[in-house]
Design an enzyme around this catalytic site. Structure first.
Site, PDB file in Angstrom:
ATOM      1  N   ASP A 198      -1.420  -5.769   9.296  1.00 45.68           N
ATOM      2  CA  ASP A 198      -2.386  -4.787   8.815  1.00 45.68           C
ATOM      3  C   ASP A 198      -3.588  -5.555   8.278  1.00 45.68           C
ATOM      4  OD1 ASP A 198      -3.728  -2.654   7.785  1.00 45.68           O
ATOM      5  OD2 ASP A 198      -2.170  -2.032   6.376  1.00 45.68           O
ATOM      6  N   TRP A 250       0.873  -1.170   0.000  1.00 47.60           N
ATOM      7  CA  TRP A 250       0.000   0.000   0.000  1.00 47.60           C
ATOM      8  C   TRP A 250       0.916   1.228   0.000  1.00 47.60           C
ATOM      9  CZ3 TRP A 250      -2.475   2.443   4.823  1.00 47.60           C
ATOM     10  CH2 TRP A 250      -3.462   3.361   4.452  1.00 47.60           C
ATOM     11  N   ALA A 270      -7.089  -4.987   6.945  1.00 48.28           N
ATOM     12  CA  ALA A 270      -8.009  -3.937   6.493  1.00 48.28           C
ATOM     13  C   ALA A 270      -9.123  -4.477   5.604  1.00 48.28           C
ATOM     14  CB  ALA A 270      -7.232  -2.854   5.746  1.00 48.28           C
ATOM     15  N   LYS A 319     -13.486  -0.769   5.222  1.00 48.94           N
ATOM     16  CA  LYS A 319     -14.015  -1.538   4.093  1.00 48.94           C
ATOM     17  C   LYS A 319     -15.061  -2.542   4.558  1.00 48.94           C
ATOM     18  CE  LYS A 319     -10.415   0.177   1.771  1.00 48.94           C
ATOM     19  NZ  LYS A 319      -9.316   0.980   2.267  1.00 48.94           N
TER      20      LYS A 319
HETATM   21  C1  LMR Z   1      -6.469   2.161  -1.154  1.00 48.65           C
HETATM   22  O1  LMR Z   1      -5.454   1.467  -1.015  1.00 48.65           O
HETATM   23  O2  LMR Z   1      -6.825   2.592  -2.247  1.00 48.65           O
HETATM   24  C2  LMR Z   1      -7.291   2.492   0.045  1.00 48.65           C
HETATM   25  O3  LMR Z   1      -6.853   1.834   1.167  1.00 48.65           O
HETATM   26  C3  LMR Z   1      -7.480   3.954   0.229  1.00 48.65           C
HETATM   27  C4  LMR Z   1      -6.261   4.644   0.725  1.00 48.65           C
HETATM   28  O4  LMR Z   1      -6.351   5.282   1.780  1.00 48.65           O
HETATM   29  O5  LMR Z   1      -5.209   4.567   0.100  1.00 48.65           O
END
Ligand code: LMR
Length: 398
Positions: A219, A138, A221, A254
């Site tokens: 993590d 991420w 999510a 989410k």
């Molecule tokens: C993403 O990866 O698109 C989401 O988790 C939103 C973000 O905050 O980046």
């Protein structure tokens, strides 16, 4: 009459240089400003239904109505936030109560707040501590950790062109980590690739992390969007079963559709230093946001404490999960070069495209995704999948 030029107070900001826009969030605006009909938004990680909407879960609407009708005060709860919420999340994530897994919890503004608190805690315990991060990840992960003062060490975790989890390489890299180093693990539905370790690989990760005295920061999510709530927690639980210490950044954004309500939690098990860790986390929370935002956590608690609402929420989450799985199957069947997507989990996959090809997808076909080819599968629907596949073929073949 002015006799002297006043001293410039903006000298304070002299050291600042403009920062590039966030790679995920800037796509929201770029997409909105594109006038083309038929454009496809595969950018930010937000669930959408087959009609392209992100509705509020019906269970959440009912919980919010109940909250509105019954809430008697909005007085402060304290830096930990809502204890009932924390206790209600524990069985979902850990399969047990917080005391059974020897963890304390603190409610945070989303998973991002939890990651930041975890990073602050690690840096306070050992300034400049190393955190190992598989790439790609991420995009904001490494920034959060670096901003908090941690030393980010990366290793390759996913090969986008071979479309495979680089498990051996990951284990070799983690074999170089030292006791007290932190290792970031994606609990399920790897963001960005969707390529999760198998149960056996999770077992090996847990063993290695425990043997080397590393501190896992998991993590989580996207629980419920991979194989289901229980199976999606299996990796996390394997690591917790093996490790003396652990930190878990949990997001409800989410799984409860709470995005802008910013609802999450940090859970920590710090061995002999549990009380010091707990009080330090509270201090960082107090200094950062004082009290976490209440609304989303209170509504999620109402759902989890009510059997009927909980069943409704689980069913709605399952509908989301099945839709993502059906998009994966449709892509895998439509195009052999996308076959790996059918095996992956959750909201994201990385297309085997170069940055130039990604640029062409956007410029020529109005298909928006992250520069490394990460797509949010929830942006695809039965009506736009054919156009997406045509665009992919045209760009991948150039
Ligand atoms: C993403 O990866 O698109 C989401 O988790 C939103 C973000 O905050 O980046």
């Amino acid at each position: 009459m002015t006799t002297a030029v006043a001293a410039r107070s903006d000298a304070l900001f002299e050291g600042l240089t403009p920062q590039p826009p966030d790679v995920v969030l800037s796509l929201i605006r770029a997409f909105a400003e594109d006038p083309r009909e038929g454009k496809i938004d595969l950018g930010v990680g937000v669930y959408r239904d087959a009609a392209g909407r992100t509705p509020v879960f019906a269970a959440m609407k009912a919980a919010e109505a109940r909250l509105l009708a019954t809430q008697e005060t909005k007085s402060y709860l304290g830096p930990e936030g809502d204890f009932g919420f924390l206790e209600a999340i524990a069985p979902i994530a850990f399969g047990q109560s917080l005391s059974a897994v020897c963890m304390f919890g603190v409610q945070t503004p989303g998973g991002t707040g939890a990651l930041r608190l975890a990073a602050e805690l690690a840096n306070a315990g050992r300034p400049g501590a190393r955190i190992w991060l598989g790439t790609p990840s991420w995009p904001i992960h490494s920034q959060i950790f670096a901003e908090a003062g941690l030393t980010v060490r990366t290793f390759e975790q996913y090969d986008a062109f071979e479309q495979r989890l680089m498990f051996e390489e990951m284990m070799t890299a983690l074999g170089r980590a030292e006791a007290g180093d932190v290792v970031l693990l994606h609990g399920c539905c790897h963001n960005p690739s969707g390529a999760d370790p198998s149960a056996e690989q999770w077992r090996q990760i847990a063993t290695l992390v425990a043997e080397r005295g590393l501190v896992p920061l998991i993590d989580l999510a996207y629980q419920g969007l991979g194989d289901g709530l229980e199976p999606d927690a299996a990796g996390l639980r394997a690591v917790l079963a093996a490790c003396e210490t652990a930190m878990v950044a949990y997001s409800c954004d989410k799984s409860f559709g709470l995005y802008r309500e910013r609802t999450g939690a940090l859970f920590v098990r710090a061995g002999r230093h549990q009380e010091a860790a707990r009080t330090n986390v509270l201090k960082f929370a107090r200094c950062a946001w004082s009290m976490p935002p209440d609304h989303g956590a209170a509504a999620a608690r109402i759902i989890l404490e009510d059997e009927a609402l909980s069943a409704e929420w689980r069913a709605e989450l399952e509908t989301c999960r099945r839709r993502l799985a059906s998009v994966r199957q449709a892509l895998a069947e439509a195009e052999p070069r996308l076959a790996a997507i059918g095996e992956q989990k959750g909201m994201f996959s990385i297309l085997p495209l170069t940055p130039d090809q990604v640029g062409r997808m956007r410029q020529d076909f109005g298909v928006y995704m992250l520069g490394n080819g990460r797509i949010n599968l929830a942006g695809l629907t039965p009506s736009n999948i054919p156009a997406f596949v045509r665009a992919f073929r045209a760009c991948a073949e150039e």
